[in-house]
Design a protein around this motif. Structure first.
Motif, PDB file in Angstrom:
ATOM      1  N   TRP A  38      61.739   3.700  17.187  1.00  0.00           N
ATOM      2  CA  TRP A  38      60.541   4.465  16.889  1.00  0.00           C
ATOM      3  C   TRP A  38      60.266   5.480  17.985  1.00  0.00           C
ATOM      4  CZ3 TRP A  38      55.723   1.453  14.746  1.00  0.00           C
ATOM      5  CH2 TRP A  38      55.983   1.027  13.440  1.00  0.00           C
ATOM      6  N   THR A  39      59.968   6.715  17.565  1.00  0.00           N
ATOM      7  CA  THR A  39      59.469   7.714  18.491  1.00  0.00           C
ATOM      8  C   THR A  39      57.979   7.479  18.698  1.00  0.00           C
ATOM      9  OG1 THR A  39      58.860   9.254  16.741  1.00  0.00           O
ATOM     10  CG2 THR A  39      61.139   9.421  17.609  1.00  0.00           C
ATOM     11  N   ARG A  40      57.410   8.246  19.599  1.00  0.00           N
ATOM     12  CA  ARG A  40      55.953   8.180  19.768  1.00  0.00           C
ATOM     13  C   ARG A  40      55.255   8.602  18.485  1.00  0.00           C
ATOM     14  NH1 ARG A  40      56.646  10.800  25.579  1.00  0.00           N
ATOM     15  NH2 ARG A  40      56.809   8.882  26.802  1.00  0.00           N
ATOM     16  N   GLY A  41      55.853   9.544  17.753  1.00  0.00           N
ATOM     17  CA  GLY A  41      55.290   9.961  16.468  1.00  0.00           C
ATOM     18  C   GLY A  41      55.214   8.819  15.476  1.00  0.00           C
ATOM     19  N   HIS A  42      56.228   7.944  15.481  1.00  0.00           N
ATOM     20  CA  HIS A  42      56.194   6.761  14.614  1.00  0.00           C
ATOM     21  C   HIS A  42      55.016   5.852  14.996  1.00  0.00           C
ATOM     22  CE1 HIS A  42      60.481   7.742  13.826  1.00  0.00           C
ATOM     23  NE2 HIS A  42      60.264   7.125  12.665  1.00  0.00           N
ATOM     24  N   VAL A  43      54.854   5.620  16.290  1.00  0.00           N
ATOM     25  CA  VAL A  43      53.789   4.719  16.752  1.00  0.00           C
ATOM     26  C   VAL A  43      52.419   5.284  16.395  1.00  0.00           C
ATOM     27  CG1 VAL A  43      52.724   3.625  18.773  1.00  0.00           C
ATOM     28  CG2 VAL A  43      55.219   3.758  18.598  1.00  0.00           C
ATOM     29  N   ILE A  44      52.219   6.566  16.642  1.00  0.00           N
ATOM     30  CA  ILE A  44      50.928   7.196  16.335  1.00  0.00           C
ATOM     31  C   ILE A  44      50.650   7.127  14.833  1.00  0.00           C
ATOM     32  CG2 ILE A  44      49.647   9.380  16.368  1.00  0.00           C
ATOM     33  CD1 ILE A  44      51.366  10.000  18.984  1.00  0.00           C
ATOM     34  N   THR A  45      51.665   7.418  14.033  1.00  0.00           N
ATOM     35  CA  THR A  45      51.496   7.341  12.579  1.00  0.00           C
ATOM     36  C   THR A  45      51.195   5.907  12.151  1.00  0.00           C
ATOM     37  OG1 THR A  45      52.954   9.232  12.243  1.00  0.00           O
ATOM     38  CG2 THR A  45      52.603   7.791  10.344  1.00  0.00           C
ATOM     39  N   HIS A  46      51.869   4.942  12.758  1.00  0.00           N
ATOM     40  CA  HIS A  46      51.609   3.535  12.437  1.00  0.00           C
ATOM     41  C   HIS A  46      50.153   3.166  12.719  1.00  0.00           C
ATOM     42  CE1 HIS A  46      51.767  -0.775  12.234  1.00  0.00           C
ATOM     43  NE2 HIS A  46      51.419  -0.852  13.507  1.00  0.00           N
ATOM     44  N   VAL A  47      49.624   3.608  13.855  1.00  0.00           N
ATOM     45  CA  VAL A  47      48.238   3.283  14.194  1.00  0.00           C
ATOM     46  C   VAL A  47      47.277   3.927  13.182  1.00  0.00           C
ATOM     47  CG1 VAL A  47      46.433   3.469  15.964  1.00  0.00           C
ATOM     48  CG2 VAL A  47      48.780   2.917  16.633  1.00  0.00           C
ATOM     49  N   ALA A  48      47.598   5.136  12.741  1.00  0.00           N
ATOM     50  CA  ALA A  48      46.766   5.791  11.721  1.00  0.00           C
ATOM     51  C   ALA A  48      46.831   5.037  10.392  1.00  0.00           C
ATOM     52  CB  ALA A  48      47.200   7.246  11.538  1.00  0.00           C
ATOM     53  N   ARG A  49      48.032   4.656   9.960  1.00  0.00           N
ATOM     54  CA  ARG A  49      48.160   3.922   8.687  1.00  0.00           C
ATOM     55  C   ARG A  49      47.515   2.544   8.796  1.00  0.00           C
ATOM     56  NH1 ARG A  49      49.201   8.217   8.240  1.00  0.00           N
ATOM     57  NH2 ARG A  49      46.989   7.957   7.774  1.00  0.00           N
ATOM     58  N   ASN A  50      47.534   1.949   9.997  1.00  0.00           N
ATOM     59  CA  ASN A  50      46.871   0.669  10.194  1.00  0.00           C
ATOM     60  C   ASN A  50      45.366   0.805   9.967  1.00  0.00           C
ATOM     61  OD1 ASN A  50      45.273  -0.929  12.577  1.00  0.00           O
ATOM     62  ND2 ASN A  50      46.742  -2.229  11.488  1.00  0.00           N
ATOM     63  N   ILE A  80      55.072   5.350   7.456  1.00  0.00           N
ATOM     64  CA  ILE A  80      55.278   5.591   8.884  1.00  0.00           C
ATOM     65  C   ILE A  80      56.388   6.616   9.087  1.00  0.00           C
ATOM     66  CG2 ILE A  80      56.037   4.547  11.068  1.00  0.00           C
ATOM     67  CD1 ILE A  80      54.670   1.921   9.990  1.00  0.00           C
ATOM     68  N   ALA A  81      57.502   6.429   8.401  1.00  0.00           N
ATOM     69  CA  ALA A  81      58.635   7.346   8.542  1.00  0.00           C
ATOM     70  C   ALA A  81      58.268   8.762   8.115  1.00  0.00           C
ATOM     71  CB  ALA A  81      59.828   6.837   7.735  1.00  0.00           C
ATOM     72  N   GLU A  82      57.500   8.889   7.039  1.00  0.00           N
ATOM     73  CA  GLU A  82      57.118  10.207   6.523  1.00  0.00           C
ATOM     74  C   GLU A  82      56.246  10.987   7.504  1.00  0.00           C
ATOM     75  OE1 GLU A  82      55.263   9.526   2.741  1.00  0.00           O
ATOM     76  OE2 GLU A  82      57.105   8.691   1.899  1.00  0.00           O
ATOM     77  N   GLY A  83      55.428  10.296   8.255  1.00  0.00           N
ATOM     78  CA  GLY A  83      54.509  10.998   9.152  1.00  0.00           C
ATOM     79  C   GLY A  83      54.991  11.180  10.567  1.00  0.00           C
ATOM     80  N   ALA A  84      56.083  10.577  10.923  1.00  0.00           N
ATOM     81  CA  ALA A  84      56.508  10.522  12.321  1.00  0.00           C
ATOM     82  C   ALA A  84      56.925  11.847  12.918  1.00  0.00           C
ATOM     83  CB  ALA A  84      57.653   9.512  12.471  1.00  0.00           C
ATOM     84  N   ASP A  85      57.414  12.779  12.126  1.00  0.00           N
ATOM     85  CA  ASP A  85      57.965  14.022  12.662  1.00  0.00           C
ATOM     86  C   ASP A  85      56.972  15.180  12.694  1.00  0.00           C
ATOM     87  OD1 ASP A  85      60.454  12.894  13.184  1.00  0.00           O
ATOM     88  OD2 ASP A  85      61.182  13.334  11.167  1.00  0.00           O
ATOM     89  N   ARG A  86      55.707  14.905  12.534  1.00  0.00           N
ATOM     90  CA  ARG A  86      54.716  15.980  12.543  1.00  0.00           C
ATOM     91  C   ARG A  86      54.461  16.482  13.964  1.00  0.00           C
ATOM     92  NH1 ARG A  86      50.037  12.885   9.736  1.00  0.00           N
ATOM     93  NH2 ARG A  86      51.064  11.235  10.889  1.00  0.00           N
ATOM     94  N   SER A  87      53.813  17.621  14.046  1.00  0.00           N
ATOM     95  CA  SER A  87      53.404  18.161  15.345  1.00  0.00           C
ATOM     96  C   SER A  87      52.338  17.256  15.950  1.00  0.00           C
ATOM     97  CB  SER A  87      52.837  19.566  15.174  1.00  0.00           C
ATOM     98  OG  SER A  87      51.590  19.502  14.487  1.00  0.00           O
ATOM     99  N   VAL A  88      52.112  17.416  17.236  1.00  0.00           N
ATOM    100  CA  VAL A  88      51.077  16.624  17.877  1.00  0.00           C
ATOM    101  C   VAL A  88      49.714  16.938  17.262  1.00  0.00           C
ATOM    102  CG1 VAL A  88      50.578  18.191  19.824  1.00  0.00           C
ATOM    103  CG2 VAL A  88      50.273  15.720  20.096  1.00  0.00           C
ATOM    104  N   ILE A  89      49.494  18.165  16.826  1.00  0.00           N
ATOM    105  CA  ILE A  89      48.216  18.516  16.179  1.00  0.00           C
ATOM    106  C   ILE A  89      48.053  17.732  14.879  1.00  0.00           C
ATOM    107  CG2 ILE A  89      46.951  20.383  15.029  1.00  0.00           C
ATOM    108  CD1 ILE A  89      48.082  22.263  17.204  1.00  0.00           C
ATOM    109  N   GLY A  90      49.118  17.658  14.085  1.00  0.00           N
ATOM    110  CA  GLY A  90      49.063  16.900  12.841  1.00  0.00           C
ATOM    111  C   GLY A  90      48.879  15.412  13.086  1.00  0.00           C
ATOM    112  N   LEU A  91      49.592  14.881  14.070  1.00  0.00           N
ATOM    113  CA  LEU A  91      49.463  13.463  14.403  1.00  0.00           C
ATOM    114  C   LEU A  91      48.056  13.143  14.909  1.00  0.00           C
ATOM    115  CD1 LEU A  91      52.912  13.031  16.159  1.00  0.00           C
ATOM    116  CD2 LEU A  91      52.197  11.830  14.074  1.00  0.00           C
ATOM    117  N   LEU A  92      47.536  14.014  15.758  1.00  0.00           N
ATOM    118  CA  LEU A  92      46.205  13.796  16.316  1.00  0.00           C
ATOM    119  C   LEU A  92      45.136  13.860  15.233  1.00  0.00           C
ATOM    120  CD1 LEU A  92      44.526  13.310  18.853  1.00  0.00           C
ATOM    121  CD2 LEU A  92      44.503  15.785  19.211  1.00  0.00           C
ATOM    122  N   ALA A  93      45.258  14.819  14.322  1.00  0.00           N
ATOM    123  CA  ALA A  93      44.293  14.921  13.220  1.00  0.00           C
ATOM    124  C   ALA A  93      44.331  13.669  12.350  1.00  0.00           C
ATOM    125  CB  ALA A  93      44.585  16.166  12.382  1.00  0.00           C
ATOM    126  N   ASP A  94      45.527  13.165  12.083  1.00  0.00           N
ATOM    127  CA  ASP A  94      45.676  11.954  11.280  1.00  0.00           C
ATOM    128  C   ASP A  94      45.090  10.750  12.006  1.00  0.00           C
ATOM    129  OD1 ASP A  94      46.516  10.185   9.256  1.00  0.00           O
ATOM    130  OD2 ASP A  94      48.581  10.104  10.003  1.00  0.00           O
TER     131      ASP A  94
END
Length: 177
Positions: A38-50, A80-94
């Motif tokens: 998992w990249t950091r993007g995966h972890v951030i997306t996981h926390v959002a989906r949680n 999680i996989a679908e959201g992991a590759d977004r920009s930091v702005i997209g991840l942060l908004a999510d």
């Protein structure tokens, strides 16, 4: 700890995570996390989906309409996989949007609904009130998993003293083995 205090604590650790993610760059979120594969993007997306999943459980308890945390384990992984590759702005908004929606769901929970039994996928049932500690542990532990300088020494004292079954057991096994 009383529920109102735990709600405040969840908000505090969430704000700390959101602030930390806000300091990352696009390159940072594409780097590996401390979780294998998992990249950091995966972890951030996981926390959002949680947050979304736990909000579903609160809605279930509040309305009496069974609302699964996730459609399936496969759907959880795909999200999680679908959201992991977004920009930091997209991840942060999510991350911040899902956290705000979770907090709003907590806010409208009637007192009598906190005892309603819910469950995540194939887990054992637990009272909806357990969602709060589950959320806190997801936020704190996965903040650590980002590998950005936040670790057990940075955990709030109240969290370090909480007895958690599976998340802490897994964390310790993975780190100390």
């Amino acid at each position: 700890m009383e529920r109102s205090e735990l709600v405040q604590r969840v908000d505090e650790v969430t704000e700390r995570l959101v602030a930390a993610v806000g300091n990352l760059s696009d390159a940072d979120v594409r780097e590996d996390s401390q979780l294998p594969g998992w990249t950091r993007g995966h972890v951030i997306t996981h926390v959002a989906r949680n947050a979304d999943a736990l909000r579903n459980l609160l809605n279930w308890a509040r309305t009496g309409i069974e609302t699964p945390a996730y459609e399936s384990a496969e759907a959880r992984e795909a999200g999680i996989a679908e959201g992991a590759d977004r920009s930091v702005i997209g991840l942060l908004a999510d991350l911040s949007g899902s956290a705000a929606a979770f907090a709003a769901a907590v806010e409208v929970m009637p007192e009598e609904t906190w005892d309603v039994k819910v469950k995540i996928l194939d887990s054992a049932e637990f009272p909806a009130e357990g969602v709060l500690l589950k959320r806190a542990s997801e936020v704190v532990l996965h903040h650590t998993d980002l590998g950005i300088g936040y670790g057990p020494d940075d955990w709030p004292d109240w969290f370090a003293k909480v007895e958690l079954d599976e998340p802490i057991a897994t964390f310790r096994k993975d780190r100390l083995a």
